[in-house]
Design an enzyme around this catalytic site. Structure first.
Site, PDB file in Angstrom:
ATOM      1  N   LYS A 177       0.826  -1.289  -0.225  1.00 28.99           N
ATOM      2  CA  LYS A 177      -0.268  -0.246  -0.067  1.00 28.99           C
ATOM      3  C   LYS A 177       0.722   1.453   0.562  1.00 28.99           C
ATOM      4  CE  LYS A 177      -3.853  -2.011   2.497  1.00 28.99           C
ATOM      5  NZ  LYS A 177      -4.335  -2.098   3.666  1.00 28.99           N
TER       6      LYS A 177
ATOM      7  N   GLN B 127      -5.122  -1.848  10.131  1.00 28.77           N
ATOM      8  CA  GLN B 127      -5.209  -2.890   9.559  1.00 28.77           C
ATOM      9  C   GLN B 127      -5.019  -3.901  10.306  1.00 28.77           C
ATOM     10  OE1 GLN B 127      -4.268  -3.432   6.672  1.00 28.77           O
ATOM     11  NE2 GLN B 127      -3.926  -5.650   6.726  1.00 28.77           N
TER      12      GLN B 127
ATOM     13  N   ASP C 285     -11.774   3.213   4.073  1.00 29.37           N
ATOM     14  CA  ASP C 285     -12.072   1.449   3.670  1.00 29.37           C
ATOM     15  C   ASP C 285     -13.865   1.934   4.816  1.00 29.37           C
ATOM     16  OD1 ASP C 285     -10.202  -0.205   4.454  1.00 29.37           O
ATOM     17  OD2 ASP C 285     -10.013   0.448   6.283  1.00 29.37           O
TER      18      ASP C 285
END
Length: 286
Positions: A52, A96, A119
């Protein structure tokens, strides 16, 4: 004949568009910024976070990786999130998973400023997704990326039977909502579903997100179906495989995503896309 969906190629198209959008924002004095907070030493998470970060930097974004020890307390993590909530250089905050057992994940989700929830996990956004509410808001990146792939390959969910195997808040539930909003007839299946394989075989569009290697085989797939494999599993030899037995699905499925090279690249590309959108929307909050 089964056609393989090239997730890398679709991701490249998304990333190319994102890079242009980043350049346009930078020209306006706004550099999209994302922070990924990782707690602990989970090897898979560390690889994913590294990918990422590399992608964000390549696209010209401000990217921060905050690595925390697995002894981090709930209060410490919440304080760090609050600091990034107040940091104007950060438009997207991602914590995460998985998190250590001392961390309450729902509290973490609620602590993130909704305007920086890259998210799309905040209950307000989940509610908007389920009700198909109009307007700008983030949606879970993996399901959104899957919808992008379906569109790219000319798969219109309208009028089709879709089965989503898996009911997580990360993939299964938002995936079902997006397919419903696209006018598919959707069944959510899971570990308690009776005769799961028979249910799977009814699907024109089959999305499998269980974390169980090769749960679905060619015998469980409707001929000509579109099969989306979200699984990232390891077989007995340590090889990366999906929730669908790719080889036995050949010649049965019409379209299928490989593992790796299918959903994974699209998740990261969509995450970058969403971060840029949050930066665009930052001055136009609802």
């Amino acid at each position: 004949m089964t056609k393989t969906i090239d997730g890398k190629a679709v991701a490249k198209k998304v990333n190319d568009a994102t890079q242009v959008a980043v350049s346009e924002l930078v020209a306006q004095g706004i550099q999209p910024g994302i922070v990924v907070i990782i707690v602990g030493e989970d090897p898979a998470s560390k690889i994913y976070v590294r990918n990422k970060n590399r992608k964000a930097e390549k696209l010209g974004m401000h990217s921060v990786v905050r690595q925390l020890p697995d002894t981090t307390t709930q209060a410490e993590l919440l304080a760090i999130i609050e600091a990034y909530n107040a940091d104007d250089s950060i438009h997207g905050i991602l914590v995460q998973s998985p998190l250590p057992k001392q961390i309450n994940e729902p509290l973490v989700t609620m602590a993130i400023d909704p305007h920086k929830d890259v998210d799309g996990f905040h209950p307000a956004y989940v509610g908007k997704l389920v009700t198909n509410y109009p307007g700008h808001y983030p949606v879970a990146n993996t399901p959104r990326g899957i919808m992008t792939m379906l569109k790219e390959y000319g798969v219109d969910p309208a009028g089709k039977t879709a089965v989503v195997i898996g009911r997580s808040t990360i993939v299964g539930k938002p995936m079902a909502a997006l397919l419903t909003n696209a006018n598919a007839t959707v069944t959510i299946a899971h570990s308690r579903t009776k005769d799961l394989k028979a249910v799977a075989k009814t699907a024109d569009i089959l999305v499998v997100a269980t974390g169980i290697a090769h749960l679905i085989t060619g015998d469980d797939i409707k001929p000509g179906a579109t099969v989306i494999d979200v699984g990232m599993d390891r077989d007995e030899h340590g090889k990366l495989v999906g929730d669908v037995d790719f080889e036995s699905a050949q010649g049965v499925a019409g379209l299928i995503t490989p593992v790796p090279g299918g959903v994974g690249p699209m998740t990261i590309a969509t995450l970058m896309q969403t971060t840029v959108e949050l930066a665009k929307w930052s001055d136009k909050r609802e």
